[in-house]
Design a protein around this motif. Structure first.
Motif, PDB file in Angstrom:
ATOM      1  N   HIS A   1       6.000  -2.669  -6.712  1.00  0.00           N
ATOM      2  CA  HIS A   1       4.495  -2.801  -6.191  1.00  0.00           C
ATOM      3  C   HIS A   1       3.623  -3.119  -7.241  1.00  0.00           C
ATOM      4  O   HIS A   1       2.655  -2.463  -7.096  1.00  0.00           O
ATOM      5  CB  HIS A   1       4.248  -1.653  -5.202  1.00  0.00           C
TER       6      HIS A   1
ATOM      7  N   ASN B   1      13.017  -6.861 -12.531  1.00  0.00           N
ATOM      8  CA  ASN B   1      11.914  -6.624 -13.110  1.00  0.00           C
ATOM      9  C   ASN B   1      11.648  -5.271 -13.705  1.00  0.00           C
ATOM     10  O   ASN B   1      12.400  -4.617 -13.103  1.00  0.00           O
ATOM     11  CB  ASN B   1      10.725  -6.674 -12.012  1.00  0.00           C
TER      12      ASN B   1
ATOM     13  N   ASP C   1      11.391  -7.744  -4.241  1.00  0.00           N
ATOM     14  CA  ASP C   1      10.952  -6.668  -5.297  1.00  0.00           C
ATOM     15  C   ASP C   1      11.776  -5.336  -5.370  1.00  0.00           C
ATOM     16  O   ASP C   1      12.160  -4.832  -4.024  1.00  0.00           O
ATOM     17  CB  ASP C   1       9.454  -6.178  -4.984  1.00  0.00           C
ATOM     18  N   PRO C   2      12.445  -4.933  -6.379  1.00  0.00           N
ATOM     19  CA  PRO C   2      12.019  -5.331  -7.840  1.00  0.00           C
ATOM     20  C   PRO C   2      12.918  -6.460  -8.532  1.00  0.00           C
ATOM     21  O   PRO C   2      12.915  -6.648  -9.580  1.00  0.00           O
ATOM     22  CB  PRO C   2      12.300  -4.002  -8.707  1.00  0.00           C
TER      23      PRO C   2
ATOM     24  N   PRO D   1      11.007  -0.675  -4.741  1.00  0.00           N
ATOM     25  CA  PRO D   1       9.897  -1.914  -5.050  1.00  0.00           C
ATOM     26  C   PRO D   1       9.092  -1.369  -5.961  1.00  0.00           C
ATOM     27  O   PRO D   1       8.655  -0.012  -5.881  1.00  0.00           O
ATOM     28  CB  PRO D   1       9.299  -2.097  -3.682  1.00  0.00           C
TER      29      PRO D   1
ATOM     30  N   LEU E   1      13.831 -10.367  -9.178  1.00  0.00           N
ATOM     31  CA  LEU E   1      12.944 -11.666  -9.400  1.00  0.00           C
ATOM     32  C   LEU E   1      13.791 -12.831  -8.951  1.00  0.00           C
ATOM     33  O   LEU E   1      13.288 -13.767  -8.538  1.00  0.00           O
ATOM     34  CB  LEU E   1      12.624 -11.789 -10.796  1.00  0.00           C
TER      35      LEU E   1
ATOM     36  N   ALA F   1       8.633 -12.985  -1.932  1.00  0.00           N
ATOM     37  CA  ALA F   1       8.729 -11.998  -3.376  1.00  0.00           C
ATOM     38  C   ALA F   1       8.607 -10.446  -2.892  1.00  0.00           C
ATOM     39  O   ALA F   1       9.306  -9.705  -3.345  1.00  0.00           O
ATOM     40  CB  ALA F   1       7.604 -12.238  -4.175  1.00  0.00           C
ATOM     41  N   ALA F   2       8.043 -10.056  -1.825  1.00  0.00           N
ATOM     42  CA  ALA F   2       7.797  -8.735  -1.391  1.00  0.00           C
ATOM     43  C   ALA F   2       8.977  -8.257  -0.819  1.00  0.00           C
ATOM     44  O   ALA F   2       9.326  -6.993  -0.941  1.00  0.00           O
ATOM     45  CB  ALA F   2       6.625  -8.892  -0.106  1.00  0.00           C
TER      46      ALA F   2
ATOM     47  N   THR G   1      14.627   0.477 -13.549  1.00  0.00           N
ATOM     48  CA  THR G   1      14.166   0.324 -12.047  1.00  0.00           C
ATOM     49  C   THR G   1      15.173   1.102 -11.227  1.00  0.00           C
ATOM     50  O   THR G   1      16.266   0.568 -11.448  1.00  0.00           O
ATOM     51  CB  THR G   1      13.831  -0.851 -11.723  1.00  0.00           C
TER      52      THR G   1
ATOM     53  N   ASN H   1       2.571  -8.713 -15.928  1.00  0.00           N
ATOM     54  CA  ASN H   1       1.544  -8.273 -14.893  1.00  0.00           C
ATOM     55  C   ASN H   1       0.410  -9.068 -14.658  1.00  0.00           C
ATOM     56  O   ASN H   1      -0.146  -9.159 -13.908  1.00  0.00           O
ATOM     57  CB  ASN H   1       1.204  -6.923 -15.135  1.00  0.00           C
TER      58      ASN H   1
ATOM     59  N   VAL I   1       2.721  -9.418 -10.398  1.00  0.00           N
ATOM     60  CA  VAL I   1       3.887 -10.234 -11.132  1.00  0.00           C
ATOM     61  C   VAL I   1       3.000 -11.549 -11.510  1.00  0.00           C
ATOM     62  O   VAL I   1       2.657 -12.488 -10.778  1.00  0.00           O
ATOM     63  CB  VAL I   1       5.181 -10.694 -10.265  1.00  0.00           C
TER      64      VAL I   1
END
Length: 322
Positions: free
Chosen positions: A281, A148, A57-58, A279, A60, A53-54, A198, A293, A284
């Protein structure tokens, strides 16, 4: 594929980044998307499966929908369903898809069009092939991406953008060997039509056999490339890639991809979806169609959906968009 074409010799050129000034991004990973089914049973490739996931990001979730040639009566879509806390982006390459939602958004997309739905505080929507396509059958191929929303925007009012294929900013690589369609964000100062909460960049690149594409990339964004068709290599390492694979790039300020020279007639070009974003950060918490969140916010999303606070299913038909 692709639906939107142009003479690259007449388009604005994106200069190849100077390697002394812009560090080329290396390849962090290449993963192969597993196949599955979505909605009422249309085939998909799960582009982000197995990726941390890292690194995403952003973003999904992303599906390559199809590519499938339906017989009469076979085309499928999704039933009415809810979303909250993120945006869905549907990019249609071949075929026709209809969208309708509980906040008045809706339209028909085909051949390079994009529908951008901000679920925000909550929405109900449906995606399906039109009745005429169900009756006739035909080719169905597209991409759906989930983006996201930051915590500050998760409860913004729902919004719908209808982006025609001809609205994308059309660019050429430095040598004219690649056509670039900027759908959202910007590339080398050329902005696409998609409006995003975003900061992201979304580009469809068609790279001709044997041609090399090298473009600048925001060093503050992550960088991903999904191979929609064809084969080639990516990064300074010239890592081999093929249809159905996702590339995660490391840090840097430029991306490179090269199309294979020997290709089948059905897929002569390397078709890439280039995407990256800043990202968020933030934590999620995701369950099905809700992306929040915290777990408490997920519980509230279910309660609000069950209480009818996402709106009602409209009785009118989906409006046709030319």
């Amino acid at each position: 594929m692709p639906a939107i074409t142009a003479d690259t010799m007449t388009l604005p050129r994106v200069p190849a980044p100077d390697p002394a000034l812009a560090r080329q991004r290396g390849v962090r990973s290449v993963t192969t998307a597993p196949s599955g089914f979505e909605g009422e049973g249309f085939p998909v490739r799960r582009a982000f499966a197995g990726v941390a996931a890292a690194d995403l990001d952003p973003f999904l979730h992303m599906d390559q929908m199809g590519e499938v040639e339906y017989a009469p009566g076979e085309p499928k879509g999704t039933p009415w369903h809810p979303h909250r806390g993120f945006e869905t982006v549907t990019y249609m390459l071949d075929g026709v898809f209809e969208h309708q939602d509980s906040h008045g958004g809706g339209g028909t997309i085909s051949d390079g069009d994009t529908q951008w739905m901000t679920a925000g505080s909550g929405i109900l929507h449906i995606e399906k092939p039109p009745e005429a396509l169900v009756a006739s059958g035909g080719l169905f191929h597209g991409m759906q991406l989930w983006v996201n929303l930051p915590r500050a925007n998760k409860f913004d009012p729902p919004h719908y953008q209808d982006i025609r294929g001809g609205q994308a900013a059309l660019l050429s690589s430095a040598d004219g060997g690649a056509l670039l369609r900027v759908i959202a964000g910007e590339l080398d100062g050329h902005a696409g039509p998609g409006s995003t909460f975003t900061p992201i960049t979304l580009v469809h690149a068609t790279v001709s056999p044997g041609a090399e594409l090298s473009v600048p990339w925001n060093p503050g964004f992550n960088a991903l490339a999904y191979v929609m068709a064809g084969a080639g290599t990516v990064g300074v390492e010239r890592r081999p890639v093929r249809k159905g694979q996702l590339v995660v790039f490391g840090p840097g300020a430029a991306l490179t991809a090269t199309a294979a020279t020997s290709t089948p007639a059905a897929e002569p070009d390397l078709e890439l979806l280039l995407l990256g974003g800043r990202p968020i950060h933030e934590p999620v918490a995701q369950y099905g169609p809700f992306v929040m969140n915290t777990r408490a916010e997920l519980v509230q999303a279910f309660e609000d959906f069950q209480a009818g606070r996402f709106g009602v299913i409209p009785s009118t038909r989906i409006p046709h968009t030319e």
